[in-house]
Scaffold this motif. Structure first.
Motif, mmCIF file in Angstrom:
data_model
loop_
_atom_site.group_PDB
_atom_site.id
_atom_site.type_symbol
_atom_site.label_atom_id
_atom_site.label_comp_id
_atom_site.label_asym_id
_atom_site.label_seq_id
_atom_site.Cartn_x
_atom_site.Cartn_y
_atom_site.Cartn_z
ATOM 1 N N LEU B 101 0.814 -1.216 0.000
ATOM 2 C CA LEU B 101 0.000 0.000 0.000
ATOM 3 C C LEU B 101 0.849 1.269 0.000
ATOM 4 C CD1 LEU B 101 -2.663 -1.119 2.634
ATOM 5 C CD2 LEU B 101 -2.874 -1.130 0.156
ATOM 6 N N ASN B 102 2.149 1.104 -0.211
ATOM 7 C CA ASN B 102 3.039 2.273 -0.135
ATOM 8 C C ASN B 102 2.903 3.165 -1.362
ATOM 9 O OD1 ASN B 102 3.995 1.243 2.210
ATOM 10 N ND2 ASN B 102 6.070 0.863 1.507
ATOM 11 N N PRO B 103 3.198 4.464 -1.214
ATOM 12 C CA PRO B 103 3.281 5.331 -2.396
ATOM 13 C C PRO B 103 4.505 4.953 -3.234
ATOM 14 C CG PRO B 103 3.879 6.534 -0.398
ATOM 15 C CD PRO B 103 3.383 5.197 0.042
ATOM 16 N N PRO B 104 4.539 5.356 -4.501
ATOM 17 C CA PRO B 104 5.432 4.696 -5.449
ATOM 18 C C PRO B 104 6.791 5.334 -5.739
ATOM 19 C CG PRO B 104 3.857 6.024 -6.632
ATOM 20 C CD PRO B 104 3.599 6.255 -5.174
ATOM 21 N N ALA B 105 7.111 6.510 -5.215
ATOM 22 C CA ALA B 105 8.286 7.226 -5.726
ATOM 23 C C ALA B 105 9.577 6.410 -5.632
ATOM 24 C CB ALA B 105 8.448 8.553 -4.989
ATOM 25 N N ILE B 216 8.890 18.379 -1.848
ATOM 26 C CA ILE B 216 7.980 17.946 -0.777
ATOM 27 C C ILE B 216 6.980 16.915 -1.313
ATOM 28 C CG2 ILE B 216 6.109 18.706 0.757
ATOM 29 C CD1 ILE B 216 7.661 21.336 1.119
ATOM 30 N N GLY B 217 6.461 17.189 -2.510
ATOM 31 C CA GLY B 217 5.534 16.230 -3.121
ATOM 32 C C GLY B 217 6.184 14.877 -3.310
ATOM 33 N N LEU B 218 7.429 14.891 -3.773
ATOM 34 C CA LEU B 218 8.155 13.626 -3.966
ATOM 35 C C LEU B 218 8.390 12.935 -2.626
ATOM 36 C CD1 LEU B 218 10.975 14.099 -6.636
ATOM 37 C CD2 LEU B 218 9.192 12.351 -6.593
ATOM 38 N N ALA B 219 8.714 13.740 -1.593
ATOM 39 C CA ALA B 219 8.948 13.149 -0.264
ATOM 40 C C ALA B 219 7.681 12.458 0.231
ATOM 41 C CB ALA B 219 9.394 14.226 0.724
ATOM 42 N N ILE B 220 6.528 13.070 -0.046
ATOM 43 C CA ILE B 220 5.262 12.448 0.355
ATOM 44 C C ILE B 220 5.030 11.166 -0.438
ATOM 45 C CG2 ILE B 220 2.746 12.742 0.382
ATOM 46 C CD1 ILE B 220 3.258 15.760 0.809
ATOM 47 N N GLY B 226 6.025 12.108 4.738
ATOM 48 C CA GLY B 226 6.404 13.389 4.141
ATOM 49 C C GLY B 226 5.376 14.483 4.380
ATOM 50 N N VAL B 227 4.137 14.106 4.717
ATOM 51 C CA VAL B 227 3.123 15.149 4.985
ATOM 52 C C VAL B 227 3.522 16.007 6.182
ATOM 53 C CG1 VAL B 227 1.148 13.962 3.976
ATOM 54 C CG2 VAL B 227 1.722 13.574 6.357
ATOM 55 N N ILE B 266 0.631 18.715 -6.517
ATOM 56 C CA ILE B 266 0.378 18.042 -7.795
ATOM 57 C C ILE B 266 0.666 16.534 -7.759
ATOM 58 C CG2 ILE B 266 2.653 18.687 -8.773
ATOM 59 C CD1 ILE B 266 -0.425 18.633 -10.888
ATOM 60 N N LEU B 267 1.824 16.149 -7.228
ATOM 61 C CA LEU B 267 2.181 14.728 -7.267
ATOM 62 C C LEU B 267 1.318 13.890 -6.317
ATOM 63 C CD1 LEU B 267 6.074 15.025 -7.549
ATOM 64 C CD2 LEU B 267 4.467 14.326 -9.319
ATOM 65 N N PRO B 268 1.168 14.313 -5.046
ATOM 66 C CA PRO B 268 0.293 13.525 -4.169
ATOM 67 C C PRO B 268 -1.143 13.444 -4.689
ATOM 68 C CG PRO B 268 1.646 15.001 -2.859
ATOM 69 C CD PRO B 268 1.845 15.382 -4.296
#
Lengths: 235, 480
Positions: B101-105, B216-220, B226-227, B266-268
């Motif tokens: 369920l993790n975000p993909p970056a 920041i978006g990438l960190a999230i 990252g939030v 934008i990214l999140p």
């Protein structure tokens, strides 16, 4: 300032290096190889005429002593005579016998070393009239994110079998060496072991090279970086 | 120098001995082979090749049994490699894993390395991805260099000491040179702090706002923690705009604000829309917290405060004692979890130095902080004040770190409700280690003309820690 900074760096590395070397130079039990199993419990009982085998295994070069552990329990009587065999696909490569009367650790000497360039199976056959317990471990998994006892974790790349039937757990088998015993000496075997899974053509040579590069990075690399920084800062 | 250390970690650590490396690798494999993120549909979690590679390297036993070792037979490894080349790689990704369920970056970053070595044996692909991730170690150190330069001193020796603190920190090198998105998270947080420092000190422009927002978006997207950066970022942007109000036209302020806020979102937002459309989880940690709370007794403020107190201090008489589940160097979580695990524990958090090593590190950190404070006070005495921009940047960093620590406590508390444990030292490193790098920079600078000696001692100590850590894992896995 440039010089004193570099001297401070080198002095720190020297002191730390000496401490590390002393720590690594402490004597440990001399082993040529190990299955990574501990003596924790009986993992198999051999009735008269039965046979237990652990394999497949590839052992280090020059191994000619096998250390097993039998009948360590206080209530267990001295063990019956045993026959040990080193086999490859059913062919007996090496053989030895253990006379009755042992209790606990048994070192079995072979006339010639076990071949290190092929997979073998180590078997023990009960030649006596009494049962004998083979000791080893059948560990339960534990860890920060696991509930203790969440699963059993015998080695997944070799197995213990009794009369052809696989049992859970592994036999304790060590391969003592007559050589030196410090960790520093044992660390020399690290590159060959750590290189097993490296993509070819990378191999043992590569890890020796990487070790040298790492030592260089930790010394010369740091000196260069510090000198360059100090030079750039100089008024 | 850092690349060499990174390579040493990548090659010396046996396959799958980085925390959760198996599910993280599997995520990337699913992305490449099946062109979607893991689905968590109750099917097969891992593709056949990964499952086989895990077993044939004796990885599970090595992880969970302290005396077991990885398979080191060259004959078995050669046969396994050949078998792994033929094993199916596209039959997994449908079952639950800890990364599903993790975000993909972090996984998207690993994709090129996987793609190039996708037809090689699985273990070879794994090593390639580890090596690729060493780049993140360099990004992390370069960002620390910029950060220290903006906030402490532009002297190179000061920046070198600060950057080396992050680049040579044992836990950082170990995690980053493996397949685990925490390496990217650490690099991105330092990058965010560096960009924020530049914005605060030199002024916020559209390009800097875009860079800050995207980072920041990438960190999230690399880890939902990252939030924790967002509230501080909004405050920082507001402060920057307020400072610019007299020198910039309103339209320009609006452009800067829109660019920064848009870049953060934008990214999140795109990821959330994708996960909504595909019915997959967006940010697992939030789900884990709510799920754990639901399974336990729910959130109770008194219990939470008691938990928090006991994390740092001995329990008071009226408190129900909370026992640390896996004490290694101390029963006190602040020492065992933050100091011990944050400094360097390897494998799946089960390869530790002797306790005295962590005590030394702890006292050295105290010494560094004392020297840093002394340095700042001396600067003030000499009339060299930090300036509003630097204070604003430090506030942003402190707020981010505090949010990260608070979030980790929140999750850990939720897990403790169901008798499990969550917190690990590395989880707070993205926020805390850049602060230590700044403190090291300030401490080195405080030595004035003797800063070269201070930096030399610090670099030497970090080098010894690296060698000791590599020696420790070599002993655990190959010399036992």
């Amino acid at each position: 300032m440039r010089r004193s900074g570099v001297i401070a760096l080198l002095a720190t590395l020297l002191v730390g290096g000496v401490v590390l070397t002393i720590a690594a130079g402490k004597d440990r039990p001399p082993l040529a190889d190990s299955l990574g199993v501990q003596v924790q419990e009986p993992v198999a009982t051999l009735r008269p005429g039965s046979e237990a085998c652990q394999g497949p295994l590839q052992v280090a070069k020059g191994v000619r002593v096998l250390r097993w552990v039998f009948n360590t329990g206080a209530a267990e009587k001295p063990g019956p005579p045993l026959k040990l065999e080193v086999r490859r696909r059913g062919t007996v490569l090496r053989q030895a016998t253990v006379p009755a009367g042992y209790h606990g650790i048994v070192d079995v000497g072979l006339k010639r070393p076990i071949p290190d360039d092929r997979l073998v199976t180590l078997c023990v056959h009960n030649e006596g009239q009494r049962a004998v317990s083979i000791y080893g471990s059948d560990p339960a998994g534990t860890g920060p994110l696991l509930t203790p006892g969440a699963g059993r974790y015998g080695n997944s790349t070799s197995a213990l079998s009794v009369d052809g039937r696989t049992v859970t757990g592994d036999a304790f088998i060590d391969f003592p060496s007559s050589g030196s015993s410090s960790l520093l000496d044992r660390l020399t075997s690290v590159p060959s072991r750590a290189s097993a899974w490296l993509p070819r053509p990378l191999g043992t040579w590569f890890l020796f090279l990487l070790a040298a590069a790492t030592l260089l990075a930790a010394s010369a690399g740091m000196v260069v970086a510090l000198r360059a920084a100090l030079a750039a800062d100089a008024p | 120098m850092l690349a060499v250390f990174g390579c040493a970690w990548a090659f010396l650590t046996p396959p799958w001995q980085i925390p959760d490396e198996l599910p993280h690798f599997s995520y990337v494999e699913t992305l490449f082979e099946e062109h979607h993120v893991p689905q968590n549909k109750g099917g097969q979690a891992f593709a056949s090749d990964v499952g086989a590679a895990f077993g044939l390297t004796n990885a599970g036993t090595t992880i969970f049994v302290p005396f077991a070792h990885p398979e080191w037979s060259s004959i078995k490894a050669a046969r396994t490699r050949a078998a792994l080349s033929r094993a199916p790689r596209d039959d997994g990704g449908d079952g639950f894993t800890s990364s599903a369920l993790n975000p993909p970056a972090g996984y998207l970053f690993d994709l090129p390395a996987y793609a190039v070595f996708s037809s090689a044996p699985t273990t070879t692909t794994l090593y390639a991805m580890r090596l690729w991730n060493v780049l993140l170690l360099l990004v992390n150190a370069v960002s620390a260099w910029v950060l220290v330069g903006e906030l402490v001193s532009r002297r190179r020796v000061v920046r070198l000491a600060g950057a080396a603190t992050i680049g040579l920190w044992p836990e950082v090198t170990f995690i980053t040179a493996g397949v685990n998105p925490d390496g990217m998270t650490m690099a991105l947080w330092t990058t965010v702090f560096a960009i924020a420092a530049r914005c605060a000190v030199r002024g916020l422009t559209v390009s800097r706002g875009l860079a800050l927002g995207l980072a920041i978006g990438l960190a999230i997207l690399s880890k939902s923690t990252g939030v924790a950066l967002v509230p501080g970022a909004l405050l920082l942007v507001a402060w920057c705009l307020w400072r610019m109000r007299t020198t910039q036209p309103r339209a320009q302020l609006a452009r800067v604000a829109a660019a920064t806020a848009g870049a953060i979102a934008i990214l999140p937002l795109a990821w959330s829309i994708y996960t909504r459309l595909t019915s997959t989880g967006a940010f697992s940690q939030f789900g884990q917290v709510t799920g754990a709370n639901a399974a336990g007794a729910g959130f109770n403020i008194r219990k939470f405060l008691s938990y928090l107190w006991q994390f740092y201090l001995p329990p008071l008489g009226f408190m129900q004692p909370i026992h640390l589940r896996y004490p290694v160097i101390s029963d006190r979580p602040v020492l065992n979890t933050w100091l011990g695990m944050g400094t360097g524990t390897f494998g799946w958090v089960n390869v530790w130095f002797p306790p005295w090593v962590y005590w030394i590190v702890g006292w050295v950190i105290v010494g560094v902080v004392v020297c840093a404070i002394w340095g700042v006070l001396r600067r003030r005495r000499d009339g060299r004040r930090l300036g509003a921009g630097r204070w604003a940047a430090l506030g942003f960093i402190a707020l981010g770190a505090l949010g990260l620590v608070a979030g980790t406590h929140w999750t850990d508390y939720a897990f403790s409700n169901i008798g499990a444990t969550f917190a690990q030292g590395r989880y707070i490193l993205p926020g805390v280690l850049p602060i230590l790098a700044l403190a090291v920079g300030a401490a080195v600078a405080a030595f004035g003309r003797r800063r070269g000696i201070a930096a030399g001692v610090w670099l030497g100590a970090l080098g010894i820690m690296q060698l000791a850590s590599l020696g420790l894992i070599a002993e655990r896995w190959y010399a036992s």
